[in-house]
Design an enzyme around this catalytic site. Structure first.
Site, short mmCIF file in Angstrom:
data_model
loop_
_atom_site.label_atom_id
_atom_site.label_comp_id
_atom_site.label_asym_id
_atom_site.label_seq_id
_atom_site.Cartn_x
_atom_site.Cartn_y
_atom_site.Cartn_z
N MET A 1 -21.49 -3.96 7.05
CA MET A 1 -20.36 -4.76 6.60
C MET A 1 -19.31 -4.79 7.69
SD MET A 1 -19.99 -3.54 2.62
CE MET A 1 -19.78 -1.82 3.10
N CYS A 2 -18.85 -5.98 7.99
CA CYS A 2 -17.91 -6.16 9.09
C CYS A 2 -16.92 -7.24 8.67
CB CYS A 2 -18.69 -6.56 10.34
SG CYS A 2 -17.74 -6.48 11.86
#
Length: 232
Positions: free
Chosen positions: A1-2
């Site tokens: 997740m970014c």
């Protein structure tokens, strides 16, 4: 997740990013001072060498240890940039070129404003392309999006291969691991012809960039859309 986000406040631009790099990959803060270079100088990025600029600005980078570029950074003029992996319908180029993180650092080193950084990154993307694995332990290939801001303006830049679109953002904006620009303010020459040739858009009705290029089979798509909404 970014995720990357920016918000204009009474005290200036608030900018933040998280990073979903692999385990055991050191990422550290790296300060590089401003420098000047002679005619004909070259610059070795992560995979390829390109012509060096006559001068570079001082930058503070958060970068993976083995990559020349950075996940996030700021320069002496208050320009800040974060990048995201995005997944188009087409297969990202695997041949060595500029990583998205290289483009991020180049934008910071060569730009005195967010608007100039957009111009720098898009010009380098068209000239040299993006490609090569961005993975430390595993091979990972992807295209990139960027959130680019300074004290007064904020832009979203999204790419597919050597093509790109730009949106001038409002008072707050977030990006995650998915395309988010529907109606671009600007786009690269030939983009519309490219998406029509790929069969992603038939040329009828309004052009929705994100809808045209997003890979609907990307397993992380739903999560990226949800996180972007929460961040916004």
């Amino acid at each position: 997740m970014c995720d990357t986000m920016a918000a204009a406040t009474a005290h200036g631009m608030l900018f933040a990013k998280n990073s979903d790099r692999e385990r055991n990959e050191a990422q550290y803060l790296d300060y590089q001072p401003a420098r000047r270079y002679g005619a004909g100088a070259t610059l070795r990025c992560t995979y390829i060498a390109i012509p060096q600029a006559a001068r570079t600005y001082a930058v503070l980078l958060s970068r993976p240890c083995w990559i020349w570029g950075a996940e996030m950074g700021a320069n002496e003029h208050g320009v800040v940039i974060g990048n995201e992996a995005v997944h188009p319908r087409s297969t990202p180029q695997r041949r060595p070129a500029l990583l998205g993180m290289d483009l991020l650092r180049l934008g910071l080193e060569r730009s005195a404003s967010a608007a100039e950084a957009v111009t720098v990154i898009t010009g380098l993307l068209e000239a040299h392309g993006q490609g090569g694995s961005a993975g430390h332990l595993l091979r990972r290939w992807y295209d990139n999006s960027f959130l680019i801001a300074d004290a007064g303006e904020c832009f979203v830049l999204e790419t597919v291969g050597r093509h790109w679109v730009v949106e001038k953002a409002g008072a707050r904006r977030a990006i995650s691991n998915t395309y988010s620009i529907a109606l671009p303010d600007r786009m690269s020459d030939g983009l519309l012809a490219h998406v029509r040739a790929q069969g992603w858009w038939r040329g009828k009705g309004p052009f929705d960039f994100a809808a045209a290029v997003t890979n609907p089979e990307n397993p992380g798509l739903a999560g990226a859309i949800a996180r972007c909404g929460r961040s916004t």
